[in-house]
Scaffold this motif. Structure first.
Motif, short mmCIF file in Angstrom:
data_model
loop_
_atom_site.label_atom_id
_atom_site.label_comp_id
_atom_site.label_asym_id
_atom_site.label_seq_id
_atom_site.Cartn_x
_atom_site.Cartn_y
_atom_site.Cartn_z
N ASP A 1 -25.16 18.84 21.75
CA ASP A 1 -26.12 19.92 21.60
C ASP A 1 -26.43 20.58 22.94
N ARG A 2 -26.46 19.79 23.99
CA ARG A 2 -26.64 20.30 25.34
C ARG A 2 -25.54 19.70 26.20
N GLY B 1 -19.91 29.89 29.37
CA GLY B 1 -20.75 29.38 28.29
C GLY B 1 -20.35 28.01 27.81
N ASP C 1 -24.41 24.44 29.52
CA ASP C 1 -25.71 25.12 29.41
C ASP C 1 -26.46 25.17 30.73
N ASP D 1 -26.76 24.08 14.52
CA ASP D 1 -26.66 24.71 15.84
C ASP D 1 -25.46 24.20 16.63
N ARG D 2 -25.19 22.91 16.53
CA ARG D 2 -24.06 22.34 17.28
C ARG D 2 -22.73 22.92 16.78
N ARG E 1 -22.36 26.48 17.82
CA ARG E 1 -22.03 26.57 19.26
C ARG E 1 -20.52 26.55 19.46
N PHE E 2 -19.86 25.57 18.88
CA PHE E 2 -18.42 25.43 19.08
C PHE E 2 -17.63 26.44 18.25
N ARG F 1 -18.36 29.54 18.05
CA ARG F 1 -18.37 30.82 18.77
C ARG F 1 -17.34 30.91 19.88
N TYR F 2 -16.84 29.80 20.39
CA TYR F 2 -15.98 29.86 21.57
C TYR F 2 -14.73 30.70 21.32
#
Length: 571
Positions: A457-458, A504, A507, A550-551, A554-555, A557-558
């Motif tokens: 997550d972070r 990105g 973080d 959210d996790r 996050r991945f 979007r890369y």
């Protein structure tokens, strides 16, 4: 002449009493004073041999004084087969009950260990060799159900020669019965611990004893499905020394640790604390050590950054754990057949909260580096990490990962044992954990071997860490066809912390002492600790559903231009 006839006459009862005061060690054969031997929990002071304990002695050793409360299993059938060999089965049962004072081979109690509540099921080898019959199976199941009803951890102390033959197929059914009971505890998110004592064989080893989250084993304790005599007779060969012992089990990834008897209570207490510790007031945390603005990140030539990232005096995972994780219990083994020294996993307490910590481990000396395979995990290392991640999910506690590896081990053995699959399973497992995950790239982040611990997550990077799809040396050799182009490749890969922040991928960047983490390791470790604690506090309170959404977003979007909406996933 003095009459000595009286001095030759000795009292047989006194001689017998004196002889009973002494015994020979089962390991080194040294003569031991019985009362002293019993005061040290029946452990030889010379060689460390551990004698067997009764179920009552186990309970007294493990639980706080006066805390044990009996749990009574349901009544079971008596002599279901009307079995008789050299003696009728009822006569054998009566003799065992008279000898032990127990109704059968398992005693079940509720109690506390350093104040932490737990249910204990302790087996007694004196009762027909601790064999697994219907009464013993019912006792183990009753213990699991008691733990389930009270939402308490379960501690199993095993000692068994195998199934109780006099009860035939009903004895066999206890393996499934107890395994189902363990599955219910898994589903409920309750910690289970097995303490293997000597011996643990057959149906017990092949059911509940092996299914716990954590498997501890006393020094020298043996566990296996088939006993050594059966194996030797079947194969016609002599087994190696130490086969099936506790130490063998850890080496082959089948047990987590071999604590000596005097350390059992603290180890069990630490594990119970990780599973049941209430929310504590957060510890003091210094000012935010994380830089999130790319303009503020200090840049250096890539070659210099790589040199600092690989410096052998940088704090390792074990250095960090020793600095800021309390009550840490390291877990070992992939439960398939191996352990990996390049991967460290365990549970402990950070910022007043239980956490699971997973990290690559290199070492500082040449000997350490060799023993730890230079921080390059084998498939067993990734499977061990995935097992520990699943434990975190089961208990609902956060995961902290520390990444410092040139990459996964590239050897032939690794390929034969499924290196690619082991890494893939780690990636999938991390992506599916319903608990907070914080990752810090503390040194080298090499390829998929690093990413396997970084689906978080972070994701943070130490200021002088690097993270890349391949090493600069490998890139130069493949794309430039020139090992001398390493510096050029390093610049092109943009593997430094500033570039990672711009891309990105991370973080934030964790500051390091001037000159690098190796110049002030303790200070560097404190900065990492503060960054991790800050990230965990940010994530605290989020639901598992939020974390997963959210996790994965996050991945997702890369590499995609603009926004992206996942089909079938609520916004």
């Amino acid at each position: 002449m003095t009459d000595t006839s009286q001095t030759r006459v000795r009292d047989p009862e006194r001689i017998s009493s004196r002889a009973a005061d002494w015994l020979a060690c089962g390991g080194c054969r040294a003569l031991l004073y019985r009362k002293r031997f019993e005061r040290v929990a029946k452990v030889c002071p010379y060689c460390g041999w551990h004698d067997r304990l009764t179920a009552d002695e186990r309970v007294d050793l493990l639980l706080d004084d006066g805390s044990a409360e009996p749990v009574t299993p349901a009544p079971t059938v008596h002599d279901p087969l009307r079995f008789s060999d050299l003696a009728p089965y009822p006569a054998r049962l009566a003799a065992a009950r008279a000898k032990t004072g127990l109704p059968d081979a398992v005693r079940v109690v509720r109690g506390t260990v350093y104040g932490h509540r737990v249910v204990v099921a302790a087996m007694d080898f004196r009762f027909l060799g601790g064999s697994l019959g219907v009464a013993a199976g019912e006792a183990i199941t009753a213990a699991a159900e008691e733990a389930l009803a009270g939402r308490l951890p379960l501690l199993l102390v095993t000692a068994s020669g195998g199934a109780r033959m006099q009860e035939g197929v009903l004895s066999l059914m206890q393996m499934a019965k107890t395994s189902n009971a363990m599955a219910r505890l898994d589903e409920a998110g309750l910690l289970t611990i097995t303490l293997v004592t000597d011996p643990t064989y057959g149906g017990v080893a092949a059911s509940f004893a092996s299914l716990s989250d954590v498997v501890l084993a006393e020094p020298g304790a043996r566990m296996g499905f088939a006993g050594p005599r059966v194996i030797e007779q079947t194969l016609g060969q002599t087994l190696p020394k130490g086969f099936q012992t506790a130490e063998f089990l850890v080496e082959h990834g089948l047990a987590d640790a071999v604590p000596p008897r005097e350390e059992l209570r603290p180890v069990v207490a630490h594990l119970l604390a990780a599973a049941s510790r209430p929310a504590a007031k957060p510890a003091e945390c210094t000012a935010d050590a994380v830089v999130r603005d790319t303009v503020r990140v200090r840049r250096a030539p890539a070659a210099q950054t790589i040199s600092l990232a690989r410096h052998r005096d940088r704090p390792t995972t074990l250095d960090h754990i020793g600095r800021w994780v309390d009550d840490f219990v390291e877990l070992h083994g992939d439960r398939v057949g191996g352990d990996c020294a390049a991967t460290v996993c365990g549970v402990g307490v950070l910022d007043g909260q239980p956490v699971v910590v997973i990290g690559h481990q290199k070492g500082h000396s040449t000997n350490d580096l060799v023993q730890r395979n230079f921080g390059m995990p084998s498939p067993a290392g990734y499977r061990k990490a995935a097992r520990t991640m699943r434990l975190a999910a089961k208990l609902g506690i956060p995961v902290v990962t520390l990444v410092d590896t040139p990459g996964a081990h590239p050897g032939m053995d690794a390929e034969e044992n499924g290196q690619a699959l082991a890494i893939a399973e780690c990636l999938r497992t991390m992506g599916s954990l319903p608990v907070p995950i914080v990752c810090v790239i503390t040194g080298e982040g090499g390829s998929g071997g690093a990413l396997a611990f970084a689906v978080a997550d972070r994701v943070l990077s130490s200021a002088n860490a690097v993270y890349s799809v391949i090493s600069p040396e490998g890139c130069a050799a493949i794309l430039w066809n020139d090992p001398g182009a390493t510096g050029t490749a390093a610049d092109a890969l943009r593997l430094d912390a500033g570039s990672l922040l711009e891309l990105g991928v991370v973080d934030g960047v964790v500051a390091e002492p001037p000159g690098g983490a190796h110049t002030a390791p303790d200070a560097a470790s404190d900065l990492v600790r503060d960054a991790v604690v800050g990230a965990l506090r940010e994530l605290r309170g989020q639901t598992g559903e939020q974390l997963l959404r959210d996790r994965r977003a996050r991945f997702r979007r890369y590499g995609v231009l603009g926004g992206v909406e996942e089909k079938g996933v609520p916004a």
